[in-house]
Structure formats: structure tokens, C-alpha cells
Design a protein around this motif. Structure first.
Motif, PDB file in Angstrom:
ATOM      1  N   PRO A 170       3.065 -10.860   1.931  1.00 38.85           N
ATOM      2  CA  PRO A 170       2.411  -9.781   2.663  1.00 38.85           C
ATOM      3  C   PRO A 170       3.314  -8.565   2.896  1.00 38.85           C
ATOM      4  N   VAL A 171       2.703  -7.379   2.705  1.00 42.58           N
ATOM      5  CA  VAL A 171       3.406  -6.108   2.858  1.00 42.58           C
ATOM      6  C   VAL A 171       2.489  -5.126   3.579  1.00 42.58           C
ATOM      7  N   VAL A 172       3.060  -4.394   4.529  1.00 38.93           N
ATOM      8  CA  VAL A 172       2.323  -3.362   5.270  1.00 38.93           C
ATOM      9  C   VAL A 172       2.961  -2.015   4.977  1.00 38.93           C
ATOM     10  N   ASP A 173       2.144  -1.006   4.723  1.00 34.62           N
ATOM     11  CA  ASP A 173       2.624   0.359   4.531  1.00 34.62           C
ATOM     12  C   ASP A 173       2.205   1.172   5.751  1.00 34.62           C
ATOM     13  N   ASP A 174       3.072   2.069   6.165  1.00 31.62           N
ATOM     14  CA  ASP A 174       2.775   2.947   7.299  1.00 31.62           C
ATOM     15  C   ASP A 174       2.914   4.386   6.825  1.00 31.62           C
ATOM     16  N   PRO A 175       1.821   4.991   6.331  1.00 28.41           N
ATOM     17  CA  PRO A 175       1.904   6.326   5.754  1.00 28.41           C
ATOM     18  C   PRO A 175       2.334   7.409   6.744  1.00 28.41           C
ATOM     19  N   GLY A 176       2.207   7.159   8.038  1.00 32.47           N
ATOM     20  CA  GLY A 176       2.617   8.134   9.038  1.00 32.47           C
ATOM     21  C   GLY A 176       4.108   8.109   9.323  1.00 32.47           C
ATOM     22  N   ARG A 177       4.794   7.103   8.790  1.00 33.60           N
ATOM     23  CA  ARG A 177       6.234   6.950   8.983  1.00 33.60           C
ATOM     24  C   ARG A 177       6.830   6.552   7.632  1.00 33.60           C
ATOM     25  N   PRO A 178       8.102   6.733   7.460  1.00 31.86           N
ATOM     26  CA  PRO A 178       8.697   6.356   6.168  1.00 31.86           C
ATOM     27  C   PRO A 178       9.038   4.873   6.100  1.00 31.86           C
ATOM     28  N   PHE A 179       8.060   4.014   6.440  1.00 30.27           N
ATOM     29  CA  PHE A 179       8.328   2.581   6.501  1.00 30.27           C
ATOM     30  C   PHE A 179       7.363   1.788   5.644  1.00 30.27           C
ATOM     31  N   ARG A 180       7.889   0.702   5.126  1.00 29.71           N
ATOM     32  CA  ARG A 180       7.092  -0.342   4.491  1.00 29.71           C
ATOM     33  C   ARG A 180       7.648  -1.639   5.039  1.00 29.71           C
ATOM     34  N   TYR A 181       6.776  -2.517   5.480  1.00 28.71           N
ATOM     35  CA  TYR A 181       7.186  -3.774   6.101  1.00 28.71           C
ATOM     36  C   TYR A 181       6.867  -4.943   5.176  1.00 28.71           C
ATOM     37  N   TRP A 182       7.895  -5.731   4.851  1.00 31.18           N
ATOM     38  CA  TRP A 182       7.723  -6.973   4.109  1.00 31.18           C
ATOM     39  C   TRP A 182       7.888  -8.095   5.114  1.00 31.18           C
ATOM     40  N   LEU A 183       6.982  -9.039   5.136  1.00 32.37           N
ATOM     41  CA  LEU A 183       7.096 -10.162   6.062  1.00 32.37           C
ATOM     42  C   LEU A 183       7.951 -11.239   5.416  1.00 32.37           C
ATOM     43  N   VAL A 184       9.101 -11.503   6.037  1.00 32.65           N
ATOM     44  CA  VAL A 184      10.085 -12.451   5.512  1.00 32.65           C
ATOM     45  C   VAL A 184      10.167 -13.658   6.438  1.00 32.65           C
TER      46      VAL A 184
END
Length: 97
Positions: free
Chosen positions: A11-25
Motif C-alpha cells: 500500500p502507498v498513499v500520495d498527498d498531492p498537496g504536500r511533497p509526500f508519498r507514504y509507503w506502509l512498511v
């Protein structure tokens, strides 16, 4: 990550309002995370989008939540490091100076 992790990326979440992408580890990854091109949040709170949100506005799931599969931390570290070969992005400053 799809090419590196058996059965594809977790699973991966992108946050277009911030320069972040979250990978669930996997839990405990932060204690052994050593990579200047990504951060591993050991505690605190990161708000995840609703499970059915797959596009903006706001954070959304690039890869859907799967409680049985997470992103391999070692593979993610390798992928982030590989992306720096041609100075794709500068290292991040320390999380806690």
C-alpha cells in the motif's frame, strides 16, 4: 517497487498537496532505517485517506490498502537510493537535528 517486490508493491498513499508519498512498511522499520532520501515515521500520527479514495483532491491511495502485504523496507531503501544515481533529488535534512 512492483519490479522488486514479489507480488508487487504494498500500500502507498500520495498527498498531492504536500511533497509526500507514504509507503506502509512493517512495524519496527524506523529503528533500522538508514536512508537520506526518505523518512520513516516511528511514532506520531499520519492521517490516511478513506480506503475507497483513489484520486485527488487530498491524499489518496496509489496502491490500495492490503493488511496482508506491506512494502518491504529493504527494497524501498534500495529503490530510493537507486533514484539518486543522477542526483534525482537532494538528501533530506535530519528529521531531528
Amino acid at each position: 517497487m512492483d519490479m522488486w517486490q514479489p507480488e508487487g508493491c504494498g500500500p502507498v498513499v500520495d498527498d498531492p498537496g504536500r511533497p509526500f508519498r507514504y509507503w506502509l512498511v512493517p512495524p519496527g522499520t524506523a529503528s533500522r532505517w538508514e536512508n537520506g532520501f526518505g523518512r520513516c515515521v516511528p511514532h506520531g500520527r499520519v492521517v490516511m485517506p478513506p480506503l475507497d479514495r483513489d484520486r485527488p483532491p487530498g491524499p489518496f491511495w496509489v496502491r490500495p490498502w492490503d493488511r496482508h502485504r506491506l512494502v518491504g523496507a529493504g527494497l524501498l531503501r534500495s529503490a530510493l537510493a537507486a533514484g539518486t544515481g543522477k542526483s534525482a533529488w537532494p538528501p533530506l535534512p535530519p528529521l531531528h537535528p
